[in-house]
Design a protein around this motif. Structure first.
Motif, short mmCIF file in Angstrom:
data_model
loop_
_atom_site.label_atom_id
_atom_site.label_comp_id
_atom_site.label_asym_id
_atom_site.label_seq_id
_atom_site.Cartn_x
_atom_site.Cartn_y
_atom_site.Cartn_z
N ASN A 48 2.34 -4.47 2.94
CA ASN A 48 3.17 -4.55 1.75
C ASN A 48 3.86 -3.25 1.35
O ASN A 48 4.82 -3.29 0.58
CB ASN A 48 2.34 -5.03 0.56
N GLN A 49 3.36 -2.13 1.84
CA GLN A 49 3.93 -0.85 1.44
C GLN A 49 4.62 -0.21 2.64
O GLN A 49 3.96 0.13 3.62
CB GLN A 49 2.84 0.06 0.89
N SER A 66 5.78 2.72 3.35
CA SER A 66 5.34 4.04 3.77
C SER A 66 4.03 4.40 3.08
O SER A 66 3.86 4.10 1.91
CB SER A 66 6.39 5.09 3.42
N PRO A 67 3.12 5.05 3.78
CA PRO A 67 1.86 5.45 3.16
C PRO A 67 2.01 6.73 2.35
O PRO A 67 2.93 7.52 2.56
CB PRO A 67 0.95 5.68 4.36
N HIS A 68 1.06 6.92 1.46
CA HIS A 68 0.93 8.17 0.71
C HIS A 68 -0.51 8.63 0.83
O HIS A 68 -1.41 7.82 0.99
CB HIS A 68 1.31 7.95 -0.76
N TRP A 110 -3.71 -4.71 2.83
CA TRP A 110 -2.64 -4.90 1.84
C TRP A 110 -1.58 -3.81 1.98
O TRP A 110 -0.37 -4.09 1.95
CB TRP A 110 -3.21 -4.88 0.43
N LEU A 111 -2.02 -2.58 2.15
CA LEU A 111 -1.07 -1.48 2.21
C LEU A 111 -0.15 -1.57 3.43
O LEU A 111 1.07 -1.42 3.31
CB LEU A 111 -1.81 -0.14 2.21
N ASP A 160 -3.22 6.90 -1.08
CA ASP A 160 -3.39 5.45 -0.91
C ASP A 160 -4.75 5.09 -0.34
O ASP A 160 -5.32 4.06 -0.68
CB ASP A 160 -2.32 4.90 0.05
#
Length: 131
Positions: free
Chosen positions: A109-110, A112-114, A105-106, A117
Motif C-alpha cells: 500500500n505504500q 516508498s518506505p520510511h 500492508w506497507l 515504518d
C-alpha cells in the motif's frame, strides 16, 4: 532485538550476489522481513519482502525474475539472491523487520518506505554493479 545484513560487494553486470539478514533476540518466526535499497542521492525503495509463514512474498517490478527472497526460520535468517545484476541495482541494501501484518500492508500500500515504518533495520550493505 536487531537485524544485520551481510554479503554485499562489487560485481560486474550479469553476475550474482546473495545477501543475508541475520536476526537476534526477535520473534523471527512471526515477523515479516523486507529488503529495502537506497541508491546514492535517492530515496528508499522496496525491493522484496517475505512473510513469516512463507505464505507470500513481494517483489518490486524491476527485480522480478532476477531476485529471489527466502528465509530459514530455524536459523533466524532471510536471504536475497540477486542474479543478472545491473548497474541500476547499485545501492545500499537494508534488511528491515516487523510484525507480518505491518510488513505486508506497507509493501502493498505504500509506494516508498520510511525508516520509521518498520521497527528493526540493519546497518546496510553496499552492492555495486559496475564494469
Amino acid at each position: 532485538g536487531q537485524v544485520a545484513e551481510s554479503g554485499g560487494g562489487m560485481v560486474r553486470p550479469g553476475e550474482s550476489l546473495r545477501l543475508s539478514c541475520a536476526a537476534s533476540e526477535l520473534p523471527w518466526s512471526t515477523y515479516g522481513v523486507a529488503w529495502v535499497r537506497q541508491a546514492s542521492g535517492k530515496g528508499l525503495e522496496w525491493v522484496a519482502a517475505i512473510w513469516s509463514d512463507f505464505s507470500g512474498s513481494y517483489y518490486e517490478d524491476s527485480v522480478k525474475g532476477r531476485f529471489s527472497i527466502s528465509r530459514d526460520n530455524a536459523k533466524n535468517m532471510v536471504y536475497l539472491q540477486m542474479d543478472s545484476l545491473k548497474p541500476k541495482d547499485t545501492a545500499v541494501y537494508y534488511c528491515a523487520a516487523d510484525q507480518d501484518f505491518r510488513v505486508e500492508w506497507l509493501v502493498t500500500n505504500q509506494p516508498s518506505p520510511h525508516k520509521d515504518d518498520l521497527s528493526y533495520w540493519g546497518q546496510g550493505t553496499q552492492v555495486t554493479v559496475s564494469s
